[in-house]
Design a protein around this motif. Structure first.
Motif, short mmCIF file in Angstrom:
data_model
loop_
_atom_site.label_atom_id
_atom_site.label_comp_id
_atom_site.label_asym_id
_atom_site.label_seq_id
_atom_site.Cartn_x
_atom_site.Cartn_y
_atom_site.Cartn_z
N ASP A 637 -8.97 47.33 42.94
CA ASP A 637 -10.18 47.80 42.24
C ASP A 637 -10.52 46.94 41.03
OD1 ASP A 637 -8.20 48.50 40.50
OD2 ASP A 637 -8.71 50.63 40.39
N SER A 638 -9.78 45.82 40.82
CA SER A 638 -10.06 44.98 39.65
C SER A 638 -11.41 44.29 39.75
CB SER A 638 -8.96 43.93 39.47
OG SER A 638 -8.98 42.97 40.50
N ILE A 639 -11.97 44.21 40.97
CA ILE A 639 -13.27 43.54 41.15
C ILE A 639 -14.43 44.51 41.07
CG2 ILE A 639 -12.39 41.57 42.44
CD1 ILE A 639 -13.05 43.01 45.02
N GLY A 640 -14.13 45.80 40.86
CA GLY A 640 -15.19 46.78 40.65
C GLY A 640 -16.16 46.86 41.81
N ASP A 641 -17.46 46.91 41.48
CA ASP A 641 -18.51 46.99 42.50
C ASP A 641 -18.79 45.57 42.99
OD1 ASP A 641 -20.56 47.59 44.18
OD2 ASP A 641 -21.88 48.46 42.65
N ALA A 642 -17.86 45.03 43.75
CA ALA A 642 -17.96 43.63 44.18
C ALA A 642 -19.16 43.39 45.08
CB ALA A 642 -16.68 43.22 44.90
N LYS A 643 -19.54 44.38 45.87
CA LYS A 643 -20.66 44.16 46.79
C LYS A 643 -21.96 43.92 46.03
CE LYS A 643 -19.12 46.15 51.12
NZ LYS A 643 -19.51 46.94 52.31
N GLN A 644 -22.16 44.62 44.93
CA GLN A 644 -23.36 44.38 44.14
C GLN A 644 -23.32 42.97 43.54
OE1 GLN A 644 -24.10 47.11 40.92
NE2 GLN A 644 -25.94 46.05 40.24
N THR A 645 -22.15 42.56 43.04
CA THR A 645 -22.01 41.21 42.51
C THR A 645 -22.31 40.17 43.58
OG1 THR A 645 -20.34 41.93 40.91
CG2 THR A 645 -20.40 39.57 41.44
N LEU A 646 -21.79 40.38 44.79
CA LEU A 646 -22.00 39.41 45.87
C LEU A 646 -23.45 39.42 46.35
CD1 LEU A 646 -18.67 39.94 47.85
CD2 LEU A 646 -19.31 37.98 46.43
N ARG A 647 -24.08 40.60 46.38
CA ARG A 647 -25.50 40.65 46.78
C ARG A 647 -26.35 39.85 45.79
NH1 ARG A 647 -24.38 46.09 48.37
NH2 ARG A 647 -24.85 46.82 46.26
N GLU A 648 -26.11 40.05 44.49
CA GLU A 648 -26.90 39.34 43.49
C GLU A 648 -26.57 37.84 43.49
OE1 GLU A 648 -27.12 41.07 39.66
OE2 GLU A 648 -27.85 42.99 40.41
N THR A 649 -25.30 37.52 43.78
CA THR A 649 -24.94 36.10 43.90
C THR A 649 -25.73 35.45 45.02
OG1 THR A 649 -22.70 36.42 43.04
CG2 THR A 649 -23.07 34.48 44.41
N TRP A 650 -25.85 36.13 46.16
CA TRP A 650 -26.59 35.55 47.28
C TRP A 650 -28.07 35.42 46.94
CZ3 TRP A 650 -25.13 32.42 50.69
CH2 TRP A 650 -25.97 32.09 51.75
N GLN A 651 -28.61 36.41 46.24
CA GLN A 651 -29.99 36.28 45.78
C GLN A 651 -30.16 35.04 44.91
OE1 GLN A 651 -30.36 40.62 44.29
NE2 GLN A 651 -32.46 39.94 44.59
N LEU A 652 -29.19 34.83 44.03
CA LEU A 652 -29.28 33.68 43.13
C LEU A 652 -29.09 32.37 43.90
CD1 LEU A 652 -29.64 32.68 40.26
CD2 LEU A 652 -27.19 32.98 39.88
N VAL A 653 -28.22 32.35 44.90
CA VAL A 653 -28.05 31.16 45.73
C VAL A 653 -29.37 30.80 46.41
CG1 VAL A 653 -26.93 30.23 47.81
CG2 VAL A 653 -25.57 31.43 46.10
N GLU A 654 -30.07 31.81 46.92
CA GLU A 654 -31.35 31.54 47.58
C GLU A 654 -32.41 31.09 46.57
OE1 GLU A 654 -32.11 35.06 50.08
OE2 GLU A 654 -31.31 33.82 51.71
N ALA A 655 -32.34 31.64 45.36
CA ALA A 655 -33.26 31.19 44.31
C ALA A 655 -32.98 29.74 43.93
CB ALA A 655 -33.13 32.09 43.08
N VAL A 656 -31.70 29.38 43.84
CA VAL A 656 -31.33 28.00 43.52
C VAL A 656 -31.77 27.06 44.64
CG1 VAL A 656 -29.37 26.43 43.19
CG2 VAL A 656 -29.44 28.61 41.98
N LEU A 657 -31.67 27.52 45.88
CA LEU A 657 -32.13 26.71 47.01
C LEU A 657 -33.62 26.42 46.90
CD1 LEU A 657 -31.72 25.41 49.82
CD2 LEU A 657 -32.13 27.68 50.82
N ALA A 658 -34.41 27.46 46.62
CA ALA A 658 -35.86 27.28 46.47
C ALA A 658 -36.17 26.37 45.29
CB ALA A 658 -36.54 28.64 46.30
N MET A 659 -35.44 26.57 44.20
CA MET A 659 -35.63 25.73 43.01
C MET A 659 -35.32 24.27 43.31
SD MET A 659 -33.46 24.07 40.67
CE MET A 659 -31.96 25.02 40.63
N ALA A 660 -34.19 24.03 44.00
CA ALA A 660 -33.76 22.65 44.28
C ALA A 660 -34.75 21.94 45.20
CB ALA A 660 -32.36 22.66 44.89
N LYS A 661 -35.28 22.67 46.19
CA LYS A 661 -36.27 22.08 47.10
C LYS A 661 -37.51 21.63 46.32
CE LYS A 661 -35.15 24.55 51.40
NZ LYS A 661 -35.62 25.58 52.37
#
Length: 698
Positions: A637-661
């Motif tokens: 449980d040290s990672i807490g609500d990991a799914k929310q962190t990972l969901r937002e990470t993926w959102q940010l990865v897609e934002a970085v992809l759009a930014m980089a393009k």
């Protein structure tokens, strides 16, 4: 003072229905002693338990009918030692030693070592504490300078804004009759000291307490050298010579033959400290600023405390709307860059500081200094970093006023809605509309946001998007409306800057700890590059609901990237403070009082999101399917609500992809450097590869 054993203990019920003035930094030091941990240093954020400890303390006050009023110190008083960095700061070496212990699998020893080496000063944590206090509707303020003087003023005022003071013993120098020095929630008692008892026990007059305290030594003056011996220092010796010579000045004159006294010019230090206490600058109840004992105050207080700022600046500081660093830069004439959590050993980090960050502060200084009056318009301001303390970069001097980068403050066309919230995407989309051809600054949040975006290089003076701004807008639009919008928007802005600076890539930095076998890498070179890139993006995402002791691996390479991200966040916060100060100078501080615009706090976030994603992707490289379950089993449980962190990470990865393009396309006459072209390709390929690992969670 503790040698005299004058502390009395009383039940906490005696403070019921009182307004208790609390010296914020002393109180925060006690909170940190309960909450400190090595994990926060290894992960680059504040202690996990700090907020819980603060809330527990507030509940204790509330349950005992005590109304706390926190007073934090503002700007430091002027110094004359001429050396900006502490000569005995061993924290960087302690952090390096802790990492060596960790890599040798001595985790417990490493955590203990880290716990002694926090990179953050207490002042860095105050904005976070203020947010917690504000959320719980607790009163607080920042004093113009020392909180001791402000508390003494409030306590002694006829209208009694506070009824008692909870502080260190230093506040006794400001002529208060008693001070609470300790509160014990466990015992439901508090300890306090009465001034009259000190006078009686020491055999001195009340006005001599200040002399003997300065001779004993405190923050503004070292201990009188003649009182130091091979066996150390005793407070009784300060009492004895004060009683013998009637004043500190007389004692110094009579004992001036001591070698250390002559070489240190101690008499000057003593008198500066004496006058700084007697005539310290405070904020009066009507919002004006002036000295204690104004009828006797000398005309050269600025030489003791620092150059006076406009009153509006002190009022914004008092409400926590602006923070001390930008103001201290103007008063002291120097911006100091201290060692970050990872120690900042890479040339990439140091280049970000000396080139990018320096350029930001240089362009902030000209319009800000011009707005604060003739003295600051001519003020020389320099920047100095811990890794090259003898090399000062000039940010502003008398010639800078002729080369203002921004001209007059940006003016908004929406003066009727000063507190209207607007996302970064909305402001960028309307940037040209928000630039008024004529008019004056209003201080609305849209205008402030636009000013910050301009300072960071996203928009031009006319409101047009730069190559950086066009790329950021694409990234922001890719985020959509879901998730933690404000946090992710600023994360996207930080990622855009770091991408443009060549830091958000899959490449190793010049100091790469994985090369030393410290972070064993799995997979081929291409996979390792993808793991680095996506994990770096994830360091910009908060780790939600973390509990207990961290059980995944720490990573100094990710900590180094997180430190670079915090340089950008700090520059953004300074840009916002600068914009607010400019507008306060133009239209007063009234409209800014309720401004809700905030930049995510530099010291409040850690790189837990990056560590989580690094563990996930490393598990994916090693074993393909089931990687998420393996990480969960290891982390608990040290990672807490990991799914929310990972969901937002993926959102940010897609934002970085759009930014980089978008950045890859270039803009106008701007040509994208080959390194960024290659980095954009890496982002695209890493996105496709990491989708499989994230697919198990999303």
């Amino acid at each position: 003072m503790r040698e005299l054993r004058l502390t009395q203990e009383t039940r906490i019920s005696a403070l019921a229905d009182t307004r208790l003035g609390i010296e914020g930094h002393n109180w925060l030091r006690q909170m940190m002693s309960r909450a400190h941990d090595g994990e926060s240093v290894a992960m680059g954020g504040l202690p996990l338990a700090l907020e819980a400890e603060i809330v527990k303390e507030l509940e204790f006050f509330r349950s005992n009918s005590i109304t706390p009023v926190f007073v934090f110190s503002g700007l430091p008083v002027a110094r004359k030692d001429g050396w900006p960095f502490a000569k005995d700061d061993h924290r960087p070496s302690h952090r390096s030693a802790a990492w060596d212990m960790y890599w040798q699998h001595h985790s417990e020893q490493a955590l203990r070592k880290w716990s002694t080496a926090s990179p953050y000063a207490q002042g860095d944590m105050v904005p976070f504490v203020m947010q917690v206090l504000q959320a719980h509707r607790v009163e607080f303020m920042r004093a113009p300078y020392a909180s001791w003087a402000q508390l003494a003023y409030l306590y002694k005022h006829d209208s009694q804004p506070i009824h008692a003071i909870y502080s260190s013993l230093d506040v006794l120098m400001f002529d208060v009759d008693r001070v609470i020095t300790a509160i014990s929630p466990a015992k439901h008692t508090f300890g306090w000291i009465q001034r009259d008892h000190i006078v009686s026990r020491c055999g001195v007059a009340s006005e001599q307490i200040l002399d003997m305290c300065i001779l004993a030594g405190f923050d503004w003056c070292p201990t009188f050298p003649a009182l130091l011996s091979d066996i150390g220092f005793s407070f009784k010796s300060a009492v004895d010579i004060t009683r013998q010579y009637r004043s500190g000045f007389n004692a110094i004159q009579m004992m001036g033959d001591h070698a250390a006294t002559r070489s240190s010019n101690y008499c000057d230090s003593f008198m500066r400290a004496y006058c700084t206490v007697k005539y310290h600058i405070v904020m009066y109840l009507d919002g004006s600023v002036g000295p204690l004992n104004p009828e006797y105050a000398p005309n050269d207080i600025h030489d003791l405390i620092g150059y006076r700022l406009p009153t509006a600046a002190y009022r914004l500081l008092a409400r926590g709307i602006v923070q001390p660093p930008m103001l201290n830069m103007l008063v002291s004439g120097s911006w100091l860059e201290f060692s970050p959590p990872d120690n900042g050993e890479s040339s990439e980090y140091q280049r970000l500081v000396t080139q990018w960050e320096c350029s930001i502060y240089k362009q902030l200084c000209a319009p800000l200094c011009a707005s604060l009056g003739p003295f600051f318009q001519q003020r020389k301001v320099t920047m100095c970093a811990w890794f090259d303390p003898l090399n000062e970069a000039v940010l502003h001097d008398a010639s800078s006023s002729k080369l203002q980068a921004h001209g007059e403050p940006l003016a908004s066309k929406a003066p009727g809605s000063p507190h209207k919230a607007a996302s970064l995407a909305q402001v960028l989309q309307r940037s040209s509309e928000l630039i008024a051809e004529t008019g004056s600054a209003t201080g609305c949040d849209e205008e402030l946001t636009l000013a910050v975006l301009g300072s960071l290089g996203f928009v031009t003076r006319s409101g047009k998007h730069t190559q950086l701004g066009a790329a950021l807008l694409k990234g922001l639009l890719a985020l959509g409306q879901s998730g933690n919008a404000a946090e992710l928007q600023w994360a996207t802005a930080v990622a855009t800057i770091l991408f443009a600076q060549g830091l958000l890539t899959g490449d190793k930095w010049t100091v790469a700890y994985e090369d030393e076998g410290k972070h064993p890498a799995s997979g081929d070179e291409r996979q390792q590059s993808f793991v680095r890139l996506v994990s770096r993006i994830a360091t910009l995402v908060p780790l939600y609901g973390r509990k207990g002791q961290w059980r995944l691996a720490y990573n100094r390479d990710l900590l180094a990237f997180s430190s670079a991200a915090k340089v950008v966040l700090k520059a953004a916060a300074s840009s916002l403070d600068s914009a607010r100060l400019e507008r306060a100078a133009a239209v007063g501080d009234g409209q800014l009082a309720s401004s809700k615009l905030q930049i995510p706090l530099e010291c409040a976030t850690n790189n837990g999101g990056g560590l989580l994603v690094h563990a996930l992707l490393t598990s994916f490289v090693r074993g393909g399917g089931g990687c998420w379950q393996r990480v969960r089993d290891e982390a608990g449980d040290s990672i807490g609500d990991a799914k929310q962190t990972l969901r937002e990470t993926w959102q940010l990865v897609e934002a970085v992809l759009a930014m980089a393009k978008e950045y890859r396309k270039g803009g106008g006459k701007a040509k994208t450097p080959p390194a960024q072209l290659a980095a954009a390709d890496t982002v695209k390929n890493a996105h496709e590869w990491a989708r499989l690992a994230f697919g198990e969670v999303l």
